[in-house]
Design a protein around this motif. Structure first.
Motif, mmCIF file in Angstrom:
data_model
loop_
_atom_site.group_PDB
_atom_site.id
_atom_site.type_symbol
_atom_site.label_atom_id
_atom_site.label_comp_id
_atom_site.label_asym_id
_atom_site.label_seq_id
_atom_site.Cartn_x
_atom_site.Cartn_y
_atom_site.Cartn_z
ATOM 1 N N GLU A 10 -3.650 20.150 -3.590
ATOM 2 C CA GLU A 10 -4.918 19.156 -3.522
ATOM 3 C C GLU A 10 -5.679 19.261 -4.900
ATOM 4 O O GLU A 10 -5.721 20.468 -5.563
ATOM 5 N N ALA A 18 -9.271 19.430 -6.574
ATOM 6 C CA ALA A 18 -10.723 19.714 -6.051
ATOM 7 C C ALA A 18 -11.125 19.233 -7.341
ATOM 8 O O ALA A 18 -11.259 20.054 -8.639
ATOM 9 N N GLU A 72 -13.763 25.000 -11.170
ATOM 10 C CA GLU A 72 -13.652 26.453 -10.590
ATOM 11 C C GLU A 72 -14.983 26.890 -10.447
ATOM 12 O O GLU A 72 -15.960 26.515 -10.925
HETATM 13 C C1 LIG Z 1 -8.393 27.599 -16.307
HETATM 14 O O1 LIG Z 1 -9.165 26.541 -16.204
HETATM 15 C C2 LIG Z 1 -8.941 25.703 -15.148
HETATM 16 C C3 LIG Z 1 -7.458 25.978 -14.765
HETATM 17 C C4 LIG Z 1 -7.163 25.443 -13.584
HETATM 18 C C5 LIG Z 1 -7.707 24.217 -13.188
HETATM 19 C C6 LIG Z 1 -8.997 23.971 -13.606
HETATM 20 C C7 LIG Z 1 -9.571 22.686 -12.887
HETATM 21 N N1 LIG Z 1 -9.143 22.463 -11.740
HETATM 22 C C8 LIG Z 1 -9.802 21.352 -11.044
HETATM 23 N N2 LIG Z 1 -9.188 20.975 -9.689
HETATM 24 C C9 LIG Z 1 -8.054 21.428 -9.286
HETATM 25 C C10 LIG Z 1 -7.148 22.557 -9.739
HETATM 26 C C11 LIG Z 1 -6.306 22.719 -8.452
HETATM 27 C C12 LIG Z 1 -5.025 23.425 -8.839
HETATM 28 N N3 LIG Z 1 -6.521 21.657 -7.844
HETATM 29 N N4 LIG Z 1 -7.754 21.119 -8.078
HETATM 30 C C13 LIG Z 1 -10.654 20.742 -11.695
HETATM 31 C C14 LIG Z 1 -11.370 20.943 -12.904
HETATM 32 C C15 LIG Z 1 -12.483 20.238 -13.392
HETATM 33 C C16 LIG Z 1 -12.886 20.654 -14.585
HETATM 34 C C17 LIG Z 1 -12.227 21.662 -15.534
HETATM 35 C C18 LIG Z 1 -11.328 22.162 -15.047
HETATM 36 C C19 LIG Z 1 -10.881 21.910 -13.604
HETATM 37 C C20 LIG Z 1 -9.548 24.555 -14.685
#
Ligand SMILES: COc1cccc(-c2nc(Nc3cc(C)[nH]n3)cc3ccccc23)c1
Length: 274
Positions: A86, A88, A92
C-alpha cells in the motif's frame, strides 16, 4: 493472482530501507498506485533474514486494517524479491516527528488510539509486532498512521531473538532483565512499546534514551521522568503503559477509553459536553 514486474510502471525511488529500496509504482492495467519494495536475495541471505522476510509476507498478507500497511502481493525474479505494498502518501512518521520535534497532544492522542486499534487487530490474531517505533510507522494521505515492517512480528508465544534488534529504547523490562524472562508475556510487550511511542510523540525523545547499558538499567527499573509540559491525563496514561509487570499494563481497550484519548479524539463527546 500472479504478479510480475512488467505489470508495473516504476516511479521515483521513495527511499531506501535497511534491506532494499522502495519505489512509487503504478499497475499499468488498472492505474492503481502502490509502493514496490525491492529486496535483493543475496543481501537477504547474507543478512540471514530469509525467515523474517517470509514471515513479513505471511503475516502482512493476511492483515486488513486501516492502520496497518497492506501487502497486496509479492513476486520474485532470479535476484530480487518484490513486495507490492500500500502507498502511504505522507511518508515516514519519524521524519514528521523529527521535523516538528514533538507532536501536539491532540495529534499524539489520535496516533495512539489508531495504534491501539491496529494492535488490537494483531493481538486478536495472536500476532505481536515486537518492533513498534516511529521508524516503522508511515502516514497516509489523510494523516492516518500505517503500521509497517512486520519483519519482526511473530505468532505468540514466540522464541525470542534479541540479537538483531535495532534500538534498545523500545524493549520492555521482561526482555532486558533476565530475572523477568519467565514473564516474557508476548502481546504485552506491544503495550510497553506503545507507552514508549506515546512518550516519544509527546516529549520528542524516548523515555529511557541513554547509553546502551544505562538504557537497559533504566528500562529494568522503569526509571523515567515525564516533563512538566506533559498534561496530567497524558502522564497518567504513560504511567499505566510503562509498568514493569506485564500483567498490570492497561489493556488496549482501556487505552482507547482513557480520558486523555476521549478528550482529544471523540469530538462528538466534546460537543455533547460543551
Ligand atoms: C528511507 O526513506 C524512505 C524509505 C521508504 C519509503 C519512504 C517513503 N514512503 C512513502 N510511502 C510508502 C512507503 C511504503 C512501503 N508504502 N508507502 C512515502 C514517502 C514520501 C516522501 C518521502 C519518502 C516516502 C521513505
Amino acid at each position: 493472482k500472479q504478479f510480475h514486474l512488467g505489470m508495473f510502471e516504476i516511479g521515483r525511488a521513495l527511499g531506501k530501507g535497511k534491506f532494499g529500496r522502495v519505489y512509487l509504482a503504478r499497475e499499468r492495467q488498472s492505474g492503481f498506485i502502490c509502493a514496490l519494495k525491492v529486496l535483493f536475495k543475496n543481501e537477504i541471505q547474507q543478512g540471514r533474514i530469509e525467515k523474517q522476510v517470509t514471515r513479513e509476507i505471511e503475516i502482512q498478507t493476511h492483515l486488513r486494517h486501516p492502520n496497518i500497511l497492506q501487502l497486496y502481493g509479492h513476486f520474485h525474479d532470479s535476484k530480487r524479491i518484490f513486495l507490492i505494498l500500500e502507498f502511504a502518501g505522507k511518508g515516514e512518521l519519524y521524519k514528521h516527528l523529527r521535523k516538528e520535534n514533538r507532536f501536539p497532544e491532540r495529534k499524539a492522542a489520535q496516533y495512539v488510539t489508531q495504534m491501539a486499534s491496529a494492535l488490537r487487530h494483531l493481538h486478536r490474531k495472536h500476532i505481536i509486532h515486537r518492533d513498534i517505533k516511529p521508524e516503522n510507522i508511515l502516514v497516509g494521505i489523510y494523516g492516518e498512521i500505517k503500521m509497517s515492517d512486520f519483519g519482526w512480528s511473530v505468532h505468540a508465544p514466540s522464541g525470542r531473538r534479541l540479537t538483531q534488534c535495532g534500538t534498545l529504547d523500545y524493549l520492555p523490562p521482561e526482555m532486558v532483565d533476565p530475572r523477568r524472562y519467565d514473564k516474557c508475556y508476548d502481546e504485552k510487550v506491544d503495550l510497553w512499546a506503545l507507552g514508549v511511542l506515546m512518550y516519544e510523540f509527546l516529549v520528542g525523545e524516548a523515555p529511557f534514551e541513554d547509553t546502551p547499558v544505562m538504557t537497559q538499567r533504566r528500562i529494568a527499573k522503569a526509571d523515567m521522568t515525564i516533563p512538566s509540559f506533559v498534561s496530567p491525563e497524558a502522564r497518567d496514561l504513560i504511567s499505566k503503559l510503562l509498568v514493569l509487570d506485564p500483567d498490570k499494563r492497561i489493556p488496549l481497550v482501556d487505552v482507547q477509553q482513557h480520558p486523555w484519548v476521549i478528550k482529544h479524539c471523540c469530538k462528538d463527546e466534546k460537543e455533547k459536553s460543551e
